[in-house]
Scaffold this motif. Structure first.
Motif, PDB file in Angstrom:
ATOM      1  N   LEU A 155       7.088 -16.790   9.165  1.00  0.00           N
ATOM      2  CA  LEU A 155       5.877 -16.365   8.802  1.00  0.00           C
ATOM      3  C   LEU A 155       5.356 -17.661   8.356  1.00  0.00           C
ATOM      4  N   GLN A 172       1.003  -9.311  13.689  1.00  0.00           N
ATOM      5  CA  GLN A 172       1.197 -10.561  14.371  1.00  0.00           C
ATOM      6  C   GLN A 172       2.898 -10.380  13.742  1.00  0.00           C
ATOM      7  N   ARG A 175      -4.533 -15.425   5.511  1.00  0.00           N
ATOM      8  CA  ARG A 175      -5.132 -15.726   7.281  1.00  0.00           C
ATOM      9  C   ARG A 175      -4.133 -14.337   7.808  1.00  0.00           C
ATOM     10  N   ASP A 226       4.284 -20.689   8.530  1.00  0.00           N
ATOM     11  CA  ASP A 226       3.219 -20.405  10.011  1.00  0.00           C
ATOM     12  C   ASP A 226       1.674 -20.737   9.085  1.00  0.00           C
ATOM     13  N   LEU A 285      -4.372 -11.739  10.568  1.00  0.00           N
ATOM     14  CA  LEU A 285      -3.187 -12.064  11.578  1.00  0.00           C
ATOM     15  C   LEU A 285      -1.944 -10.369  11.049  1.00  0.00           C
ATOM     16  N   LEU A 334       1.159 -17.671   7.547  1.00  0.00           N
ATOM     17  CA  LEU A 334       0.765 -16.050   6.800  1.00  0.00           C
ATOM     18  C   LEU A 334       0.957 -15.198   5.489  1.00  0.00           C
TER      19      LEU A 334
END
Lengths: 374, 597
Positions: free
Chosen positions: A338, A366, A359, A341, A363, A343
């Motif tokens: 994560l 997720q 971000r 990515d 999300l 996040l």
């Protein structure tokens, strides 16, 4: 002993907003058997019952929400606070919040509430754009929020919040910017901003289903979130929860209790409670609720005792919403992906915590799914 | 005084009803126990004993000339995929009743079976049925039939199987026109297997027609194709109940039970002989059943895989042509690669699996069998797109069929257009009558396994009928189109198609997947590619928002339950590389291209 919060639910509104699916009733919707006037007596009766079950325990926050609490009138609200004080030791720095609609308060009422011990007030402004308020079926007019926030400040409230809703069909980026300008002009120290959720069973839900208004668009909502999250921190209010921004020290401690999985007791129809891994909730309809407490019987409808795993899931799902985030125990491997990515925040990760990036906030579901993987 | 015959008819043209009348007219079933479609229903109603369909029934018949005859009515499967089985049934007969609905006229499959019967030198007795119907046009269709067979319209019998009118006359014709069987009673025994059925209680029941010699009970027999020897547990005839007999002589039709449990040990077309002093030359015409159409079958619920395996094992007992082997698909999990004789066979198997075994299945797009010549001269047989070589190939051969389509003449244009699109070559065209046309085409089998039949039906408002037979192969410019999700190929969607149709397939699949696959955290390109060359591309934009705006005290329980449900749902998600795809998306993408029922 962990701090205890008390939530009081006032299930009344002057009119039903088109998007709202809360447990609240207009005078017409309420039906026979229960009355708005005097309803605070039922709430006080439940506080008496709760005190018996809970024993003396220090209360650090009280939040009166709804519905529209101010529809009860200032004195009954203060009466509720007095009942809480009678049974529980209130912390000297207790945070006591009430929600209010801009068009349901006046100076006198604000003075009375403040004098009665309310420290924080939250106004549902939603938007500064008249056409957005019309889609939401809100009854107040733009400008009111700024005015009542000014009154509240003069009455001496320690903290003032304004609620915004964004992503309403018909709203433009500029409409949102204008709303934010209005919020900043009101000079409040706390803002909650929520993407509009179109719920089934609401007037707006039916209009969307019929194709009369478009559903809110996720990409548009993401853009609007970015606008909000650029504007408010620049004005001295950084985020401290996904949908909440505040001046340092002005964070809502009652709500932080939810996200930190603290204990709280809910008073009123449909109110939820949590105490060390046990959740329960009251009967929803005010008539049944009133009948129950009038007989001295707990209005509890149902509940659940959480398993260890469920508690862990909740702690993650709630805690990760906040700026402090959660401790990463055994999910380091998933968290690493994560971070990669974009996040999760890499600095926090280095210190063993999961903290969302912007971000990641957009999300969050997720992230939570990834971190609760079996 | 034996007469062996079959009835060639299209579905619903009245074969079962005619058989009922024959059972009654010959007295083997009395009025009291008669019920409609007697032979067809027997297998469902009987719970014990041999489950017989109308494979073969013995009808003693005393004709007008005072002579007692034995009529053996032999059933033929009416399906286009079972040409070989049909030809073996026909080989057991000397004559055939060509039964045609007097309100409909002949259909393509009937016509194809008629040609097969003529090739087998059978005596044809043309009959128009349902003359009692108000819509019957016996004169018109008699002219059509006479034109096809090359006889006089006056020679065509007109019956109503429903009322019994004309049935007596038909029985008399059977006795007088169909020649008696000829064979050498003193030669070693030779019997042709024309059907073989698995029965839960008795094992495999084998239907035979004795050509030479005699098959006696308590003998040991040999299956000539394999040399396998079996003990004969029972020999008998069906009339219409199974009745054990001492033996079967020249020209007789009956059943054998040996205790074997799998129809593969008793194959249609094989010759049965005595184990001792048996025949040395088998009757001609035996072929191994050869699957021509292949498809992956997967349980929608992955945990049903063992049930699917058991169900296939059981179906196989009764279906010598069904082949399957385990296959794993990235997209669909564990399943089986199955081979079928043709489309219809595939549908029957799938339907039986779903209905009789209560399975929910998804099948991949069917493909045919390809012969690939590689540049290095090596030859390769490809039944699955995954086996298609990636490097350059010298030649690819695909199976072709001769298709016969009978249709009302007003639709000729649109059907020719369809055949053209499917790479067909017109072989010929005949007017059966003013309004009805027979079209003959050479078509690649691959082009009709997709949705050809549905297209044909919809373009002709259901009036066209189709028959096809494999006639060989042709070399064709074929390519494998892969579908890539975020750069990773999805096995279930690869297809071998003609180069000119690669783009159309790629565009169709990528567009469909774009609709079906939910947005991911990142942008997902969906590409169709031939080898490493991308021919078309769609993009699923990145998901930007997936968060619940509000989560306060009263929202927590609901939110946690939603999360638990999503985690449960995630188990039904398949990972293709980094991309999460709900299984429903795969199923939806495949089901619109699958062959419809």
């Amino acid at each position: 002993m962990t701090p205890l919060g008390i939530y009081v639910h006032v299930p009344f509104c002057a009119s039903r907003c088109g998007y709202c699916d809360f447990n609240t009733y207009t005078a017409q919707e309420l039906g026979p058997g229960v009355d708005r006037a005097g309803f605070h007596e039922h709430l006080i009766a439940e506080i008496d019952l709760a005190a018996g079950a809970l024993g003396p325990r220090e209360v650090s926050t009280v939040f009166i929400g709804g519905g529209t609490p101010t529809l009860l009138g200032a004195d009954p609200l203060v009466g509720i606070l007095d009942a809480i004080r009678r049974h529980f030791p209130l912390a000297p720095d207790a945070e006591i919040t009430t929600e209010a609609n801009p068009d349901s308060v006046d100076r006198e009422m604000l003075d009375t509430l403040r004098a009665g011990g309310v420290t924080r007030i939250s106004f549902g402004m939603q938007s500064a754009a008249p056409h957005v308020l019309a889609v939401l079926e809100r009854t107040h007019t733009p400008g009111m929020a700024r005015e009542v926030a000014g009154w509240a400040r003069e009455s001496g409230f320690e903290h003032i919040n304004i609620d915004l809703i964004y992503g309403t069909p018909g709203e433009t980026d500029d409409d949102l910017r204008a709303s934010l300008d209005e919020v900043l002009a009101a000079d409040v120290d706390h803002v909650s901003a929520y993407a509009l959720i179109v719920e089934d069973g609401t007037a707006l839900g039916r209009r969307v289903a019929r194709g009369e208004v478009p559903a809110p668009d996720d990409d548009v909502c993401a853009d609007r979130y970015v606008i909000i999250d650029d504007t408010l921190p620049a004005a001295g209010m950084p985020w401290y929860e996904i949908s909440n921004w505040a001046r340092p020290g002005a964070e809502c401690r009652h709500n932080l209790g939810y996200w930190r999985n603290a204990d709280w007791w809910g008073i009123g129809p449909g109110a939820h409670s949590h105490r060390s891994g046990e959740r329960w909730w009251n009967v929803k309809h005010p008539t049944r609720y009133a009948a129950s407490v009038a007989q001295g019987v707990s209005p509890r409808d149902d509940g659940e005792t959480l398993t260890r795993e469920q508690r862990a899931t909740e702690e993650l799902m709630l805690g990760v919403r906040t700026r402090e985030g959660v401790l990463l125990a055994d999910a380091r491997h998933d968290a690493e992906a994560l971070v990669r990515d974009g996040l999760l925040d890499p600095h926090a990760f280095a210190e063993g915590r999961a903290v969302l990036t912007r971000r990641g906030r957009l999300l969050t579901n997720q992230v939570v799914r990834a971190l609760t993987r079996d | 005084m034996i007469r062996n015959f079959c009835i060639i008819a299209h579905i619903d043209h009245g074969k079962s009803t005619l058989a009922d009348r024959m059972l009654q007219a010959t007295g083997v079933v009395d009025e009291r126990s008669m019920r409609a479609q007697y032979l067809d229903r027997m297998d469902i109603e009987r719970e014990r004993g041999i489950t017989i369909k109308s494979q073969a029934v013995r009808l003693p018949y005393r004709a007008d000339d005072g002579v007692s005859y034995v009529l053996n009515l032999i059933d033929t499967p009416g399906h286009v995929d079972f040409t070989y089985e049909v030809s073996r049934s026909l080989a057991a007969c000397e004559g055939a009743v060509l039964l045609v609905d007097a309100a409909q006229g002949i259909e393509a499959q009937t016509l194809a079976n008629l040609y097969l019967a003529l090739e087998n030198d059978l005596t044809i007795i043309p009959v128009l049925n349902k003359i009692d119907l108000p819509a019957a046009q016996p004169e018109k269709y008699a002219a059509e039939l006479a034109h096809i067979i090359g006889c006089s319209p006056a020679d065509i019998l007109k019956v109503s199987a429903k009322t019994g009118e004309g049935v007596h006359a038909l029985l008399e014709e059977i006795v007088h026109l169909i020649p008696p069987p000829v064979g050498n009673a003193d030669a070693p025994a030779r019997a042709l297997i024309f059907d073989s059925v698995y029965d839960t209680y008795r094992g495999v029941v084998t239907y035979v027609r004795v050509v030479d010699g005699r098959i006696a009970s308590r003998e040991r027999i040999t299956m000539m194709s394999t040399g396998a020897v079996h003990e004969l547990l029972e020999v008998g005839v069906i009339s219409p109940e199974p009745k054990p007999a001492d033996g079967l002589g020249v020209g007789e039709v009956g059943y054998l039970i040996t205790g074997v449990k799998d129809v593969r040990q008793s194959r249609v077309g094989d010759t049965v002989t005595a184990a001792q002093r048996g025949a040395t030359d088998a009757l001609g015409g035996y072929q191994d059943p050869k699957p021509m159409v292949f498809s992956g079958l997967y349980p929608i619920d992955g945990s049903d895989y063992p049930e699917l395996r058991d169900a296939l094992d059981r179906l196989k007992l009764n279906d010598a042509a069904l082949v399957y082997e385990p296959e794993t698909s990235l997209a669909l999990g564990f399943g089986f690669r199955c081979g079928f004789l043709g489309l219809l066979h595939m549908e029957i198997v799938r339907e039986r699996l779903e209905r009789e075994h209560n399975l929910d299945l998804i099948s991949t797009a069917p493909n045919v069998i390809y012969r690939v010549m590689r540049d290095d001269g090596q030859e390769l047989v490809v039944t699955n797109p995954s086996e298609f070589p990636n490097q350059k190939v010298a030649k690819i051969f695909e199976p072709i069929v001769k298709a016969t389509i009978i249709l009302p003449s007003e639709f000729v244009g649109t059907v020719m257009e369809l055949c053209q699109q499917r790479r067909g070559t017109l072989l010929g065209m005949d007017y059966l009558s003013e309004e009805r046309v027979e079209l003959r085409y050479t078509l690649p089998l691959a082009e009709i396994v997709f949705d050809f039949f549905d297209q044909l039906k919809s373009r002709t408002r259901g009036y066209a009928s189709l028959d096809y037979e494999l006639t060989g192969e042709q070399d064709a410019d074929l390519v494998k189109v892969d579908i890539l999700l975020h750069g990773d190929p999805v096995d279930a969607f690869s297809a071998i198609v003609h180069r000119e149709k690669a783009m159309a397939y790629g565009t169709m699949m990528t567009a469909k997947l774009k609709e079906l696959i939910p947005r991911q955290q990142f942008e997902v390109p969906i590409q169709a590619a031939i080898g490493s060359r991308v021919i078309t591309r769609e993009t699923i934009r990145a998901m930007r928002k997936d968060v619940l705006a509000k989560c306060y005290g009263g929202d927590i329980t609901r939110k946690r339950k939603l999360l638990e449900k999503q985690k449960e749902g995630k188990k039904r998600m398949k990972m293709v590389g980094k991309v999460e795809v709900p299984q429903e998306a795969f199923i939806a993408a495949l089901s619109t291209t699958e062959v419809k029922k």
